[in-house]
Design a protein around this motif. Structure first.
Motif, PDB file in Angstrom:
ATOM      1  N   THR A 236       0.736  -1.303  -0.046  1.00  0.00           N
ATOM      2  CA  THR A 236      -0.137  -0.011  -0.129  1.00  0.00           C
ATOM      3  C   THR A 236       0.949   1.235  -0.130  1.00  0.00           C
ATOM      4  O   THR A 236       0.671   2.334  -0.628  1.00  0.00           O
ATOM      5  N   GLU A 262      -8.928  -0.749   6.458  1.00  0.00           N
ATOM      6  CA  GLU A 262      -8.072  -0.520   5.452  1.00  0.00           C
ATOM      7  C   GLU A 262      -8.505   0.406   4.558  1.00  0.00           C
ATOM      8  O   GLU A 262      -7.970   1.387   3.921  1.00  0.00           O
ATOM      9  N   ASP A 326      -5.145  -2.036  -5.385  1.00  0.00           N
ATOM     10  CA  ASP A 326      -4.761  -2.747  -4.234  1.00  0.00           C
ATOM     11  C   ASP A 326      -5.947  -3.232  -3.408  1.00  0.00           C
ATOM     12  O   ASP A 326      -6.677  -2.494  -2.756  1.00  0.00           O
TER      13      ASP A 326
HETATM   14 MG   LIG Z   1      -1.875  -2.889   2.137  1.00  0.00          MG
END
Ligand SMILES: [Mg+2]
Ligand SMILES: Nc1ncnc2c1ncn2[C@@H]1O[C@H](COP(=O)(O)OP(=O)(O)OP(=O)(O)O)[C@@H](O)[C@H]1O
Length: 581
Positions: A236, A262, A326
């Motif tokens: 990330t 997240e 992602d």
């Molecule tokens: Mg990540």
């Protein structure tokens, strides 16, 4: 056409009476009109994947075919937006509905209350070809956006809206003979790649600003890179630093996660990121597509295709676009779950047997092209992969790397040693490096390819010497060998390692990288000559040169590139002095 629900199984439902509906057609499911898509048709039964929570849905509720495939709205006002997988504008919805997104809530992707001033670039009598630029839309905020004819539209201009007219995105601004009028926006089905005139060869690098990537494993503009990395290895952080620093006019960032926090982090952090080029917010040239945690797995797939279609739309304007995802593993896991619900014959590790071809077809939408309306644009894709246990032999990593031009493998050992970016030069590769060599030789410096090869050899030598040293101890190595180990350490820590937080080092232009590499390798070569003439290794290491080489990343491009000759001379003089003693 209206059918009735006959089966509900998590994110998939079955309806009878939709037999005329096509594959991938959007269907409104149940009383609340949840958004669904046809994924299988068997006789009178259609199976749908539903992009909203199906809890509370009952058998016998209606399913209404919409007659159209899942599509997105493309036009001015996309930049700066945060969308969910089916392009619902999350900021506007949060303002209207509060933080929890209710089911069946609809809001147009592009704000209808905004007014745009259309300035046509064509006149009555002009021919408009598909995808051609027909004018500019000026926003009240001072922004301006090219207006493209939809890829299917061609005709002769009858008249254009008054130059001063202020219109909403969906109002017609150009009337054609023989075709429907053109508005500032149009819709495009997400699963269908947008057309272009022709593909262009991948001979220009997509500069990321990360030395290890640009110098060792470069990807072409219009190429694809996959970034597999176990838990916490820096996927990330890397995707976000590419979003900020890579050479892209527009960034489309798809947050395809499963953990709610997240995504909350992405939503929290992105709007605060500063664009290093303008000093303004990065969001001004970014579109975020994120799956909210209360959306079911099927929405992950929608988010991937939605992001890709948005990226292609900017490409068609002649822009260089970076599409960051992602992570693609969450999409693959969704495919696995849906496939299991459909009781398909499972492939490796339960993933559908179509996994490889789906990933390949998706990555094929990357490319550098001559757009329909002229101009060169590109979509470069960077897809993170989260292999369970960091095991690169698992199916999603393997299928992805077969489709990708570059592999940037993140290593848990490097991350553990806080060597960031934790790109492991062992398994990583670039299929495009050879073809991009010409660009680096021309635009950066002659001999840059040879320098890269020398650096790669040094790292290989280190690996071999380290094996010997592990067996018999470093003391048994000769000075020349210990020097190679030291030079390799400097290369790793002074060049490959790059701080994401130090503003001087967060991004590295190719000339700076070249100057650094040149100096590091010159040190190795020149010090080797000194050692071979009998200078003790200790004396070489005590010169302060290694310490200075480790700090090169903090120097500016002008300083390093402009002062190349001076630094070389200084290095030469220092070691010559040692030899004279
Ligand atoms: Mg990540
Ligand atoms: N380039 C970097 N510079 C400094 N620190 C870094 C860098 N990359 C990663 N880190 C550190 O590692 C941590 C984990 O990174 P990140 O969240 O990007 O990992 P990830 O691979 O995305 O993890 P996950 O599998 O949970 O998604 C960061 O919070 C940061 O502390």
């Amino acid at each position: 056409m209206t059918g009735l629900l006959t089966r509900i199984a998590g994110p998939t439902v079955t309806a009878r009476g939709l037999a005329g509906a096509g594959l991938n057609e959007v269907v409104w499911v149940g009383e609340r009109m949840l958004l669904g898509e046809v994924i299988r048709i068997e006789g009178p039964l259609a199976t749908l994947q539903v992009y909203e929570d199906t809890a509370g849905l009952s058998l016998g509720e209606p399913a209404v075919a919409s007659g159209a495939p899942l599509s997105v709205e493309l036009g001015p006002g996309l930049l700066g937006q945060v969308y969910d997988g089916v392009q619902r504008p999350l900021q506007a919805l949060a303002a209207q509905e509060g933080d929890f997104l209710g089911r069946g809530v609809r809001l147009a992707a592009l704000d209808r209350s905004l007014r745009w001033r259309f300035e046509p670039s064509v006149r009555a009598g002009d021919e408009v070809a598909p995808g051609a630029r027909v004018g500019t839309a000026h926003g009240a905020d001072g922004s301006s956006h090219p207006v493209l004819a939809p890829p299917w539209t061609a005709g002769t201009v009858e008249r254009a809206a008054e130059a001063a007219a202020e219109v909403a995105v969906d109002e017609p601004v150009l009337w054609l003979r023989g075709a429907e009028p053109i508005a500032l926006s149009h819709r495009w089905p997400v699963r269908r790649p947008r057309p272009f005139r022709r593909r262009l060869p991948p001979v220009v690098p997509f500069l990321t600003g990360q030395r290890v990537l640009d110098q060792f494993f470069p990807v072409a503009a219009g190429g694809t890179a996959v970034v597999p990395g176990g838990f916490g290895t820096g996927k990330t952080v890397l995707e976000q630093s590419l979003a900020r620093h890579a050479a892209a006019d527009v960034v489309v960032y798809v947050g395809c996660g499963e953990r709610g926090n997240e995504m909350a982090e992405v939503l929290d952090e992105f709007p605060r990121l500063v664009d290093p080029r303008t000093g303004g917010p990065l969001m001004a040239r970014t579109v975020l597509v994120v799956n909210t945690s209360n959306m079911p797995v099927a929405a992950r797939e929608a988010s991937i295709y939605t992001g890709c279609t948005l990226a292609e739309y900017f490409r068609d304007q002649g822009l260089q676009v970076a599409l960051m995802i992602d992570s693609t593993s969450r999409w693959a896991e969704a495919l696995r779950e849906i496939s299991a619900r459909l009781e398909e014959l499972p492939g490796e590790e339960g993933y559908p047997t179509s996994l490889a071809s789906r990933l390949a077809r998706f990555y094929e939408r990357a490319g550098r092209v001559e757009a329909l309306g002229g101009g060169e644009g590109s979509v470069t894709m960077v897809g993170a992969v989260s292999p369970p246990g960091g095991d690169l032999s698992e199916p999603v990593t393997q299928c992805s790397l077969r489709a990708a031009g570059a592999l940037w493998a993140l290593s848990p050992e490097l991350a553990h040693r806080r060597h960031y970016p934790a790109v492991d030069w062992g398994p990583s590769f670039s299929l495009e490096a050879e073809r991009l060599r010409g660009w680096f030789e021309r635009e950066v410096a002659e001999g840059s390819g040879a320098l890269r090869d020398e650096a790669v050899r040094l790292l290989q030598r280190e690996r071999e010497l380290q094996e010997v040293a592990d067996l018999v101890g470093t003391e048994s190595l000769q000075d020349a060998e210990r020097l190679a180990l030291e030079a390799a350490r400097l290369l790793r820590e002074g060049f490959l390692r790059q701080s994401a937080v130090d503003p001087a080092d967060a991004t590295c232009p190719p000339r700076k990288a070249h100057a650094m590499l040149e100096l590091l390798l010159a040190f190795h070569r020149r010090a080797l000559a000194a050692v071979e003439r009998g200078v003790p290794l200790r004396a070489v290491l005590d010169t302060g040169l290694p310490a200075a080489l480790l700090r090169l990343g903090q120097a500016s491009e002008q300083d390093l590139w402009g002062g190349r000759a001076a630094r070389r001379a200084e290095l030469e003089a220092t070691l010559a002095r040692l030899e004279a003693e």
